[in-house]
Scaffold this active site. Sequence first.
Site, mmCIF file in Angstrom:
data_model
loop_
_atom_site.group_PDB
_atom_site.id
_atom_site.type_symbol
_atom_site.label_atom_id
_atom_site.label_comp_id
_atom_site.label_asym_id
_atom_site.label_seq_id
_atom_site.Cartn_x
_atom_site.Cartn_y
_atom_site.Cartn_z
ATOM 1 N N ASN A 54 -0.900 1.505 3.644
ATOM 2 C CA ASN A 54 -1.545 3.426 3.166
ATOM 3 C C ASN A 54 -1.211 3.016 2.052
ATOM 4 O O ASN A 54 0.293 3.576 1.652
ATOM 5 C CB ASN A 54 -0.381 3.621 4.401
ATOM 6 C CG ASN A 54 -1.096 5.822 3.735
ATOM 7 O OD1 ASN A 54 -1.901 5.808 2.993
ATOM 8 N ND2 ASN A 54 0.031 6.283 3.736
ATOM 9 N N GLU A 76 1.886 14.041 4.492
ATOM 10 C CA GLU A 76 1.710 14.000 4.048
ATOM 11 C C GLU A 76 0.320 15.502 3.323
ATOM 12 O O GLU A 76 0.435 16.616 3.166
ATOM 13 C CB GLU A 76 1.990 13.737 2.823
ATOM 14 C CG GLU A 76 2.219 13.109 2.162
ATOM 15 C CD GLU A 76 2.865 10.958 1.801
ATOM 16 O OE1 GLU A 76 1.653 10.770 1.677
ATOM 17 O OE2 GLU A 76 3.420 10.134 1.676
ATOM 18 N N GLU A 126 6.188 8.640 11.871
ATOM 19 C CA GLU A 126 7.408 8.128 10.248
ATOM 20 C C GLU A 126 7.960 8.889 10.285
ATOM 21 O O GLU A 126 7.495 10.632 9.922
ATOM 22 C CB GLU A 126 5.476 8.248 9.594
ATOM 23 C CG GLU A 126 5.155 6.666 9.966
ATOM 24 C CD GLU A 126 4.208 7.347 8.430
ATOM 25 O OE1 GLU A 126 4.263 6.264 7.805
ATOM 26 O OE2 GLU A 126 3.455 8.019 7.409
ATOM 27 N N GLY A 148 9.010 6.883 1.607
ATOM 28 C CA GLY A 148 9.001 7.420 0.177
ATOM 29 C C GLY A 148 10.044 7.969 -0.627
ATOM 30 O O GLY A 148 10.788 7.678 -1.769
HETATM 31 P P1 PGA Z 1 6.513 4.761 2.516
HETATM 32 O O1 PGA Z 1 5.497 5.407 2.739
HETATM 33 O O2 PGA Z 1 6.109 3.187 3.034
HETATM 34 O O3 PGA Z 1 6.738 4.540 0.830
HETATM 35 O O4 PGA Z 1 7.726 4.766 2.836
HETATM 36 C C1 PGA Z 1 4.878 4.781 4.337
HETATM 37 C C2 PGA Z 1 3.980 5.918 4.625
HETATM 38 O O5 PGA Z 1 3.640 7.212 4.585
HETATM 39 O O6 PGA Z 1 2.875 5.679 5.860
#
Ligand code: PGA
Length: 253
Positions: free
Chosen positions: A12, A100, A170, A176
């Site tokens: 992603n 998000e 998630e 992140g």
């Molecule tokens: P990340 O994001 O691997 O940067 O933690 C994962 C996501 O939001 O799909």
Amino acid sequence: MNPKRRPILAGNWKMNMTATQARELASKLIPLVSAVKDRDIVLAPPFTALSAVADAIKGTNVSLAAQNLHWEDKGAFTGEISAEMLLDLGCRYVIIGHSERRQYFGETDESVNKKVKQALKKGLLPILCVGETLAEREAGMLKDIIGRQVTVGLKDISVDDMKKVVIAYEPVWAIGTGKTATPEQANEVHALIRQKVKALYSTEIAEGLRIQYGGSVTPENVSTLMAMPDIDGALVGGASLKPESFAALVNFK
Ligand code: PGA
């Protein structure tokens, strides 16, 4: 991982990569993953780079995904993108209800459900994202939150359509942040999701459902996550932005 379910690794890219950069990233990635036969590989660039990435991956073992779609077929929805537009660019998958989008753009379980239904109606494979915040987890609400996101997100989805759905778990606190859920913590929630889907559908549907884990997945931690019985793949943000690291992840042992 369970041999009955084909692993699915998706990158992603979020709001990163111009079309030019995206084409370059995809082109560098392809030779590094071209030998992979037993896993699905998916790239989700931003809308503006879908066309460039579609060109770069043509005829390869990599599929294209969008990061969102609108639930209506077409019309006066300024700034929105329809399923038909995505299909026309070669998308096979679409990520729906990423945390998000829920957090910053007001998406709710109800709007997420409309999008899942629209994707299925039009022939896109939805990757439905669910996950709890740290506050929800600490307040002991994990089971309720995940149960609601799964139940409402999948409302009115037929048994046949359910075979096309991928769910991504998630935990919001792991996205992140560099904080990964431990493989055991992640697997516990994956098992919970599978249990919920079993209650809503059947053992067969639940056993066939692929559930990805997402949240700070890296080439270093992917193998231990994938070793868990209910983890069938990864939805990867940060580590998917470099061809070497996403390739290493896809090629996990
Ligand atoms: P990340 O994001 O691997 O940067 O933690 C994962 C996501 O939001 O799909």
